[in-house]
Design a protein around this motif. Sequence first.
Motif, mmCIF file in Angstrom:
data_model
loop_
_atom_site.group_PDB
_atom_site.id
_atom_site.type_symbol
_atom_site.label_atom_id
_atom_site.label_comp_id
_atom_site.label_asym_id
_atom_site.label_seq_id
_atom_site.Cartn_x
_atom_site.Cartn_y
_atom_site.Cartn_z
ATOM 1 N N ASP A 121 0.835 -1.249 0.091
ATOM 2 C CA ASP A 121 -0.079 0.106 -0.021
ATOM 3 C C ASP A 121 0.721 1.254 -0.175
ATOM 4 O O ASP A 121 1.608 1.471 0.851
ATOM 5 C CB ASP A 121 -0.857 -0.151 1.315
ATOM 6 C CG ASP A 121 -2.135 1.064 1.172
ATOM 7 O OD1 ASP A 121 -1.839 1.866 0.317
ATOM 8 O OD2 ASP A 121 -2.388 1.203 2.160
ATOM 9 N N PRO A 122 0.695 2.090 -0.956
ATOM 10 C CA PRO A 122 1.681 3.420 -1.071
ATOM 11 C C PRO A 122 1.246 4.274 0.150
ATOM 12 O O PRO A 122 2.231 5.212 0.422
ATOM 13 C CB PRO A 122 1.325 3.855 -2.622
ATOM 14 C CG PRO A 122 0.483 2.852 -3.075
ATOM 15 C CD PRO A 122 -0.220 1.948 -2.123
ATOM 16 N N ALA A 123 0.046 3.896 0.674
ATOM 17 C CA ALA A 123 -0.221 4.939 1.818
ATOM 18 C C ALA A 123 0.627 4.920 2.826
ATOM 19 O O ALA A 123 1.187 5.799 3.767
ATOM 20 C CB ALA A 123 -1.533 4.744 2.174
ATOM 21 N N ARG A 124 1.273 3.716 3.232
ATOM 22 C CA ARG A 124 2.098 3.172 4.144
ATOM 23 C C ARG A 124 3.629 4.129 3.892
ATOM 24 O O ARG A 124 4.301 4.483 5.045
ATOM 25 C CB ARG A 124 2.373 1.638 4.289
ATOM 26 C CG ARG A 124 1.129 1.214 4.511
ATOM 27 C CD ARG A 124 1.557 -0.653 4.490
ATOM 28 N NE ARG A 124 2.368 -0.901 5.779
ATOM 29 C CZ ARG A 124 2.591 -2.247 5.636
ATOM 30 N NH1 ARG A 124 2.308 -3.331 4.827
ATOM 31 N NH2 ARG A 124 3.617 -2.488 6.902
ATOM 32 N N TYR A 125 3.660 4.178 2.785
ATOM 33 C CA TYR A 125 5.266 5.011 2.298
ATOM 34 C C TYR A 125 4.991 6.407 2.800
ATOM 35 O O TYR A 125 5.818 6.941 3.188
ATOM 36 C CB TYR A 125 5.683 4.465 1.056
ATOM 37 C CG TYR A 125 6.143 3.154 0.821
ATOM 38 C CD1 TYR A 125 7.348 2.756 1.214
ATOM 39 C CD2 TYR A 125 5.283 2.297 -0.170
ATOM 40 C CE1 TYR A 125 7.672 1.409 1.182
ATOM 41 C CE2 TYR A 125 5.765 1.047 -0.541
ATOM 42 C CZ TYR A 125 7.075 0.557 0.182
ATOM 43 O OH TYR A 125 7.522 -0.708 -0.023
ATOM 44 N N GLU A 126 3.728 6.981 2.273
ATOM 45 C CA GLU A 126 3.650 8.139 2.526
ATOM 46 C C GLU A 126 3.368 8.560 3.940
ATOM 47 O O GLU A 126 4.235 9.654 4.425
ATOM 48 C CB GLU A 126 2.112 8.373 1.880
ATOM 49 C CG GLU A 126 2.060 8.494 0.303
ATOM 50 C CD GLU A 126 0.806 8.661 -0.379
ATOM 51 O OE1 GLU A 126 -0.111 9.007 0.413
ATOM 52 O OE2 GLU A 126 0.503 8.465 -1.622
ATOM 53 N N ALA A 127 2.949 7.822 4.854
ATOM 54 C CA ALA A 127 2.943 7.981 6.249
ATOM 55 C C ALA A 127 4.514 7.876 6.869
ATOM 56 O O ALA A 127 4.807 8.669 7.613
ATOM 57 C CB ALA A 127 2.113 7.051 7.014
ATOM 58 N N VAL B 94 7.099 8.904 5.194
ATOM 59 C CA VAL B 94 7.858 9.910 4.905
ATOM 60 C C VAL B 94 7.380 11.206 5.855
ATOM 61 O O VAL B 94 8.218 11.977 6.002
ATOM 62 C CB VAL B 94 7.647 10.288 3.387
ATOM 63 C CG1 VAL B 94 7.758 11.612 2.987
ATOM 64 C CG2 VAL B 94 8.139 9.233 2.568
ATOM 65 N N ILE B 95 6.020 11.115 6.054
ATOM 66 C CA ILE B 95 5.787 12.388 6.899
ATOM 67 C C ILE B 95 6.525 12.055 8.160
ATOM 68 O O ILE B 95 6.673 13.258 8.861
ATOM 69 C CB ILE B 95 4.132 12.045 7.242
ATOM 70 C CG1 ILE B 95 3.388 12.403 5.871
ATOM 71 C CG2 ILE B 95 3.571 13.175 8.127
ATOM 72 C CD1 ILE B 95 1.796 12.420 5.865
ATOM 73 N N ARG C 48 14.870 6.081 3.443
ATOM 74 C CA ARG C 48 14.460 5.200 2.452
ATOM 75 C C ARG C 48 14.939 3.795 2.821
ATOM 76 O O ARG C 48 14.142 2.959 2.749
ATOM 77 C CB ARG C 48 15.098 5.429 0.901
ATOM 78 C CG ARG C 48 14.885 6.821 0.140
ATOM 79 C CD ARG C 48 13.444 6.467 -0.172
ATOM 80 N NE ARG C 48 12.913 5.270 -0.803
ATOM 81 C CZ ARG C 48 11.546 5.200 -1.151
ATOM 82 N NH1 ARG C 48 10.731 5.837 -0.886
ATOM 83 N NH2 ARG C 48 11.389 3.851 -1.725
ATOM 84 N N GLN D 2 12.363 2.757 5.355
ATOM 85 C CA GLN D 2 10.872 2.496 4.780
ATOM 86 C C GLN D 2 11.216 0.942 4.183
ATOM 87 O O GLN D 2 10.302 0.233 4.214
ATOM 88 C CB GLN D 2 10.793 3.425 3.580
ATOM 89 C CG GLN D 2 10.341 4.910 4.164
ATOM 90 C CD GLN D 2 10.209 5.542 2.900
ATOM 91 O OE1 GLN D 2 9.590 5.284 1.734
ATOM 92 N NE2 GLN D 2 10.783 7.149 3.028
#
Length: 307
Positions: free
Chosen positions: A195-201, A203-204, A209, A212
């Motif tokens: 899920d890309p949302a996990r990477y976005e969270a 980064v916030i 990297r 992540q």
Amino acid sequence: MERILPNHKRWARIKRNRYIYLMMSAGIIYFFLFKFIPVWGLLLSFQDYSPFKGFLGSSWVGFKHFSDLFQSGQFYIMARNTFVISILNLVFFFPLPILLALMLNEVRHELFKKVNQSIVYLPHFLSWVILVSLTFFVFSSDIGIVNKLIVASGNQPVLFLSEPKFFWILLTLQNIWKDAGWGTIIFLAAIAGVDPARYEAAVIDGASRFRQIWHITLPAIRPTIIILLILRFGNMADVGFEQVLLMMNPLVSSVADVFDTYSYTQGIVGGKISVGIAVGMFKGVVGLVMVVTANKIVKKLGYEGIY
């Protein structure tokens, strides 16, 4: 309990999904013809089979071929060579597709990424005959590129292809070069499902990297890694007949003779078909035991196995 559908509803569902079943039919036919039907041939391992007498005319010998295999002086050598080669592949080859998939996933330039993927996939499509020929031209003592450089530096040529101590290393390097890139396909597919949302969270939260990858990507593809690892244990007794046969020579036979080559020399060259089949059946039993054992260990560690 699963609800049993009436016949007319069952046929309606089949008609609705007919194209899916049509796509599946090729694989089903393949497994039926080449995996399921030949199973009866395992009975030949309990016979002194002769093609001239046929299945019904050949005499039954029970476990004689298995007993002869275990009591053979070559059994220990074959078992040692087979499992050492498999362990080297497990330790040095298996992690590389994971690492390579993680590296390719980090490439952001799409054209550069596709070019690199094509380059690392390409060796998989080369036959072992070509790959062994390339190995000869690189490592042979007279025309090999490596030995030409060694001689040019004032040293004596190294007998890479006829020294037993180099044989297992060369096999492992060949497997890495040939299939490491191809093995990334499954891992890249697993990474694409994260899920890309996990990477976005992440980064916030200020995660780098590397963080992540360590805390999101690797845990997400862990089930895929575990399943492939279990299946790899199932192939511990299978080291690749064609590769070993092409790399073998009398000077390295002590470290090159494995169950596959023994089955070939006894069953095909020597005409002892039942012996060759007995060796193949033994390999299958070993693979089954290894898969079941690895699956139980994985479950005891708290992970989900293959069943």
